[in-house]
Design an enzyme around this catalytic site. Structure first.
Site, PDB file in Angstrom:
ATOM      1  N   ASP A 134      60.007   9.559  25.188  1.00 41.70           N
ATOM      2  CA  ASP A 134      61.076   9.032  26.051  1.00 41.70           C
ATOM      3  C   ASP A 134      60.772   9.099  27.548  1.00 41.70           C
ATOM      4  O   ASP A 134      60.787   8.087  28.228  1.00 41.70           O
ATOM      5  CB  ASP A 134      62.389   9.757  25.747  1.00 41.70           C
ATOM      6  CG  ASP A 134      63.558   9.189  26.527  1.00 41.70           C
ATOM      7  OD1 ASP A 134      63.647   7.950  26.616  1.00 41.70           O
ATOM      8  OD2 ASP A 134      64.368   9.960  27.040  1.00 41.70           O
ATOM      9  N   SER A 139      56.086   2.917  27.101  1.00 40.99           N
ATOM     10  CA  SER A 139      57.334   2.482  26.485  1.00 40.99           C
ATOM     11  C   SER A 139      57.282   2.818  24.999  1.00 40.99           C
ATOM     12  O   SER A 139      56.478   2.246  24.257  1.00 40.99           O
ATOM     13  CB  SER A 139      57.531   0.971  26.670  1.00 40.99           C
ATOM     14  OG  SER A 139      58.516   0.493  25.784  1.00 40.99           O
ATOM     15  N   ILE A 158      64.298  -0.756  18.749  1.00 44.72           N
ATOM     16  CA  ILE A 158      63.373  -0.952  17.639  1.00 44.72           C
ATOM     17  C   ILE A 158      64.171  -0.826  16.345  1.00 44.72           C
ATOM     18  O   ILE A 158      64.867   0.168  16.121  1.00 44.72           O
ATOM     19  CB  ILE A 158      62.237   0.090  17.674  1.00 44.72           C
ATOM     20  CG1 ILE A 158      61.272  -0.229  18.813  1.00 44.72           C
ATOM     21  CG2 ILE A 158      61.484   0.132  16.347  1.00 44.72           C
ATOM     22  CD1 ILE A 158      60.534  -1.561  18.683  1.00 44.72           C
ATOM     23  N   CYS A 191      71.271 -14.396  14.587  1.00 43.18           N
ATOM     24  CA  CYS A 191      72.357 -13.434  14.822  1.00 43.18           C
ATOM     25  C   CYS A 191      72.433 -13.029  16.292  1.00 43.18           C
ATOM     26  O   CYS A 191      71.416 -12.728  16.924  1.00 43.18           O
ATOM     27  CB  CYS A 191      72.154 -12.186  13.957  1.00 43.18           C
ATOM     28  SG  CYS A 191      73.407 -10.915  14.203  1.00 43.18           S
ATOM     29  N   ASP A 241      77.039   3.051  21.734  1.00 45.98           N
ATOM     30  CA  ASP A 241      76.416   2.638  20.476  1.00 45.98           C
ATOM     31  C   ASP A 241      76.812   1.249  20.010  1.00 45.98           C
ATOM     32  O   ASP A 241      76.412   0.819  18.929  1.00 45.98           O
ATOM     33  CB  ASP A 241      76.792   3.627  19.370  1.00 45.98           C
ATOM     34  CG  ASP A 241      76.044   4.947  19.469  1.00 45.98           C
ATOM     35  OD1 ASP A 241      74.842   4.915  19.773  1.00 45.98           O
ATOM     36  OD2 ASP A 241      76.663   6.000  19.249  1.00 45.98           O
ATOM     37  N   ASN A 280      80.291  26.060  34.717  1.00 43.38           N
ATOM     38  CA  ASN A 280      78.878  25.738  34.501  1.00 43.38           C
ATOM     39  C   ASN A 280      78.330  26.505  33.305  1.00 43.38           C
ATOM     40  O   ASN A 280      77.573  25.973  32.498  1.00 43.38           O
ATOM     41  CB  ASN A 280      78.053  26.075  35.747  1.00 43.38           C
ATOM     42  CG  ASN A 280      78.319  25.115  36.884  1.00 43.38           C
ATOM     43  OD1 ASN A 280      78.668  23.956  36.659  1.00 43.38           O
ATOM     44  ND2 ASN A 280      78.174  25.582  38.112  1.00 43.38           N
ATOM     45  N   LYS A 297      77.077  18.537  34.346  1.00 45.86           N
ATOM     46  CA  LYS A 297      78.462  18.335  33.899  1.00 45.86           C
ATOM     47  C   LYS A 297      79.234  17.293  34.712  1.00 45.86           C
ATOM     48  O   LYS A 297      80.215  16.738  34.221  1.00 45.86           O
ATOM     49  CB  LYS A 297      79.222  19.663  33.907  1.00 45.86           C
ATOM     50  CG  LYS A 297      79.571  20.217  35.271  1.00 45.86           C
ATOM     51  CD  LYS A 297      80.441  21.476  35.146  1.00 45.86           C
ATOM     52  CE  LYS A 297      80.888  21.955  36.524  1.00 45.86           C
ATOM     53  NZ  LYS A 297      81.782  23.126  36.442  1.00 45.86           N
ATOM     54  N   LYS A 298      78.796  16.992  35.935  1.00 46.40           N
ATOM     55  CA  LYS A 298      79.593  16.092  36.772  1.00 46.40           C
ATOM     56  C   LYS A 298      79.791  14.698  36.158  1.00 46.40           C
ATOM     57  O   LYS A 298      80.933  14.213  36.112  1.00 46.40           O
ATOM     58  CB  LYS A 298      79.017  15.975  38.188  1.00 46.40           C
ATOM     59  CG  LYS A 298      79.927  15.171  39.123  1.00 46.40           C
ATOM     60  CD  LYS A 298      79.525  15.308  40.586  1.00 46.40           C
ATOM     61  CE  LYS A 298      78.402  14.384  40.944  1.00 46.40           C
ATOM     62  NZ  LYS A 298      78.177  14.297  42.407  1.00 46.40           N
TER      63      LYS A 298
END
Length: 377
Positions: A134, A139, A158, A191, A241, A280, A297-298
């Site tokens: 990643d 890539s 993929i 599609c 998603d 935190n 967390k922001k």
């Protein structure tokens, strides 16, 4: 050394260590990808999270001397949440995307690649390898496509015949000249469901994504979310998603092969209000092990505020007022002020007018004005 025999031994070993699919590709430069990346760059479609040097992204030889082959691996992850908690009017919930369920997938794939490297090194002393997941220069998707793991869908993911697009990808460059596998034929056909369903129109055309409009990217930014995307984020607090869930190939795809990928329902579908003031330490303890915590967390808290506004959750207004009054971060104060206007209780206007008198930050003041506009001035 018999390279064909070694390839088969690697394939067999990969199954033993929990790699669901493996493929082999040539390490020649990715010329088509180079052109695509240049176009993305020129159009301003990149996210900014990727490696900026296009040459490094497309020429494996710049990353490993004598690069001959790339081994691509894929691990299937779950798509359905067992025992999913349901939100209520008093306790609304947010959602992390599937790629953030379970232990951080970067760690899982690095573990598999490390084991694979050790196996190959024992077989071929002095072998050269370089692995990445990643955040590496290459890539993952382009490598996986070339190695026959799957084809590149119109949603830019993929897609494998066996597991759909619910797979994590990683790769290893090596100086061993393995015989490359054959790429898989594209199966999207006519599609366009992913393109039609994208909430922000980020899928410009089949296989081309404007990352600047993609909710998965937007949820990871740290500043104020652009106005035009605030209503589209829904209750997503990390990732998106949609372009996967609408894909016909992904229908009924749900694999639970790896214990470390199993999600804790309370972590991946958390209550929104407690997120607003989480410390935190508590954030790191609860969310630290998942990939969706990597930006801190922001962004999660900002997205939780937007989700509460999406639900028009009147029970959250007191919590939002406290953020406007006490939180030291302008993005959180401003987003909370906007959300108060969006939710629109009877106390909203008097409070925002009062907050406007006290606030010094120009950006927060703009958000307060937006909140007042939503209340009719």
């Amino acid at each position: 050394m018999d390279i064909k025999e070694l390839k088969q031994e690697i394939i067999q070993y990969s199954k033993q260590i929990g790699i669901d699919k493996i493929g082999f590709a040539s390490a020649v430069p990715f010329q088509t990808l180079k052109h695509q990346l240049k176009t993305q760059q020129d159009l301003g479609y990149q996210s900014g999270f990727e490696e900026p040097d296009i040459e490094k992204r497309t020429n494996p030889s710049l990353l490993l001397n004598e690069a001959h082959s790339i081994i691509s691996i894929a691990l299937a992850y779950p798509s359905k949440l067992k025992n999913a908690p349901k939100g209520t009017k008093e306790d609304r919930r947010g959602i992390f995307c599937r790629a953030s369920w379970g232990i951080d997938y970067h760690d899982i794939l690095r573990d598999r690649l490390n084991k694979l490297e050790k196996f190959i090194s024992a077989k071929v002393p002095g072998v050269k390898t370089k692995s990445m997941v990643d955040t590496g220069e290459l890539s993952d998707r382009a490598v996986a496509e070339r190695a026959g793991i799957g084809f590149s869908g119109k949603n830019t993911a993929i897609i494998t015949p066996e597991f759909g697009s619910y797979v994590y990808l990683g790769e290893m460059i090596t100086n061993i000249p393995f015989e490359p596998d054959t790429p898989i034929e594209e199966m999207c056909g006519s599609c366009t469901k992913c393109m039609d369903a994208c909430p922000t129109g980020a899928l410009v055309q089949g296989g081309q994504l404007n990352s600047q409009k993609c909710i998965a990217y937007l949820t990871q930014t740290k500043g104020f979310l652009p106005d035009e995307f605030r209503d589209e984020i829904g209750n997503r607090i990390y990732g998106c998603d949609t372009c996967q869930t609408v894909c016909p190939i992904n229908k009924k795809m749900d694999f639970h092969f790896h214990e470390e990928m199993e999600p804790d329902p309370e972590v991946v579908k958390p209550k929104l209000k407690p997120l607003l003031t989480i410390s935190n330490r508590d954030f790191k303890e609860k969310f630290g092990p998942i990939s969706g915590s990597w930006r801190g967390k922001k962004p999660i808290q900002r997205n939780a505020i937007l989700a509460l506004a999406h639900f028009k959750d009147k029970t959250a207004v007191l919590d939002l007022i406290e953020l406007v009054e006490k939180d030291p971060r302008p993005v959180i104060r401003g987003t909370a002020a906007w959300a108060i206007g969006k939710i629109g209780t009877e106390h909203a206007k008097p409070f925002l007018l009062q907050a406007k008198e006290k606030e010094k930050d120009e950006e927060v003041l703009k958000e307060i004005d937006k909140g007042l506009m939503l209340l009719g001035g």
